[in-house]
Design an enzyme around this catalytic site. Structure first.
Site, short mmCIF file in Angstrom:
data_model
loop_
_atom_site.label_atom_id
_atom_site.label_comp_id
_atom_site.label_asym_id
_atom_site.label_seq_id
_atom_site.Cartn_x
_atom_site.Cartn_y
_atom_site.Cartn_z
CG HIS A 42 -1.88 -1.04 1.39
ND1 HIS A 42 -2.01 -1.81 2.51
CD2 HIS A 42 -2.84 -1.47 0.53
CE1 HIS A 42 -3.01 -2.68 2.35
NE2 HIS A 42 -3.51 -2.51 1.16
CE LYS A 66 -13.80 -6.16 3.88
NZ LYS A 66 -13.09 -5.41 2.88
NE ARG A 115 -2.84 -7.37 -4.31
CZ ARG A 115 -3.63 -7.29 -3.24
NH1 ARG A 115 -3.10 -7.33 -2.05
NH2 ARG A 115 -4.92 -7.20 -3.36
CB SER A 153 -4.29 -6.81 4.31
OG SER A 153 -3.77 -5.60 3.87
P1 ADP Z 1 -5.90 -6.00 0.40
O1 ADP Z 1 -6.49 -6.81 1.51
O2 ADP Z 1 -6.08 -6.66 -0.93
O3 ADP Z 1 -4.51 -5.58 0.69
P2 ADP Z 1 -7.09 -3.29 0.49
O4 ADP Z 1 -8.54 -3.02 0.38
O5 ADP Z 1 -6.46 -2.88 1.76
O6 ADP Z 1 -6.90 -4.81 0.23
O7 ADP Z 1 -6.33 -2.63 -0.73
C1 ADP Z 1 -6.45 -1.28 -1.07
C2 ADP Z 1 -5.83 -1.04 -2.42
O8 ADP Z 1 -4.44 -1.35 -2.36
C3 ADP Z 1 -6.41 -1.92 -3.52
O9 ADP Z 1 -6.41 -1.17 -4.72
C4 ADP Z 1 -5.41 -3.05 -3.62
O10 ADP Z 1 -5.42 -3.66 -4.89
C5 ADP Z 1 -4.13 -2.29 -3.36
N1 ADP Z 1 -3.07 -3.15 -2.86
C6 ADP Z 1 -3.11 -3.97 -1.80
N2 ADP Z 1 -1.92 -4.60 -1.65
C7 ADP Z 1 -1.12 -4.17 -2.66
C8 ADP Z 1 0.22 -4.47 -3.08
N3 ADP Z 1 0.97 -5.36 -2.44
N4 ADP Z 1 0.69 -3.83 -4.17
C9 ADP Z 1 -0.09 -2.95 -4.83
N5 ADP Z 1 -1.35 -2.63 -4.51
C10 ADP Z 1 -1.86 -3.24 -3.43
#
Ligand code: ADP
Length: 186
Positions: A42, A66, A115, A153
């Site tokens: 992130h 959620k 990803r 996550s």
């Molecule tokens: P996640 O549980 O998939 O990490 P989030 O809702 O927290 O989900 O993700 C928020 C945004 O960050 C989404 O657009 C997700 O695709 C992106 N994201 C999550 N992890 C990564 C990563 N490792 N690299 C790039 N983008 C990411």
């Protein structure tokens, strides 16, 4: 006006000529997510985006249906601490449609990290739905840096719950919090 189908598409209802044209460096982007918890993946997206957009509004989702490991206050506190070095990054919460949030904050860009092909297919469908709600808000996809493509996550929470080493995946403040959660569950 050319229609690709018999039905007028939602975005065709927009009068594009009336929208403001921003110069480069003047566009604000919204980066929504659960951030439960924030990972280096992130942060990498935020760090790159903040060099492209005038401001990046990180939006921590608050969805009552959620269940999260960390509550909204904790996720916001993590994010605020992590983005503190970056003056053009703000942290918000949102319990409405993200497109509504973007509108209220005059953001034309909805930024999503991608990803994998699976992510892209999900995000692409979501972007079409969002376009239907707010045609003036454009989804921008930013591919993950290859160092972070496996960071998710949900997987990190699971790994941490079994005592795995997550120090290369999340910032120290998050690693410590995951450790605290694990100790409390014992
Ligand atoms: P996640 O549980 O998939 O990490 P989030 O809702 O927290 O989900 O993700 C928020 C945004 O960050 C989404 O657009 C997700 O695709 C992106 N994201 C999550 N992890 C990564 C990563 N490792 N690299 C790039 N983008 C990411």
């Amino acid at each position: 006006m050319i229609h690709t189908s018999g039905e007028a598409r939602q975005q065709d209802r927009l009068d594009w000529s009336r929208l403001p044209v921003y110069g480069s460096g003047m566009v604000k982007a919204v980066f929504p997510g659960s951030f439960d918890p924030p990972t280096f993946g992130h942060l990498n997206i935020i760090e790159r985006a903040r060099t492209i957009f005038e401001r990046v509004l990180v939006v921590v989702a608050v969805n009552r249906d959620k269940s999260y490991l960390f509550d909204a206050d904790e996720r916001v506190a993590f994010m605020k601490e992590l983005v503190a070095p970056w003056p053009n990054v703000e942290v918000h919460t949102c319990d409405t449609l993200i497109v509504e949030f973007a509108r209220q904050h005059a953001c034309r860009v909805l930024l999503r990290g991608v990803r994998s092909v699976q992510d892209f297919s999900f995000e692409f469908e979501l972007s079409i739905l969002n376009k239907g709600v707010g045609p003036e808000v454009e989804t921008f996809f930013m591919p993950t840096d290859q160092k972070y493509f496996v960071l998710r996550s949900s997987a990190i929470k699971e790994l941490a719950s079994f005592g795995g080493d997550v120090s290369g995946m999340v910032p120290p403040v998050v690693a410590k919090a995951l450790d605290r959660v694990k100790q409390a569950a014992r």
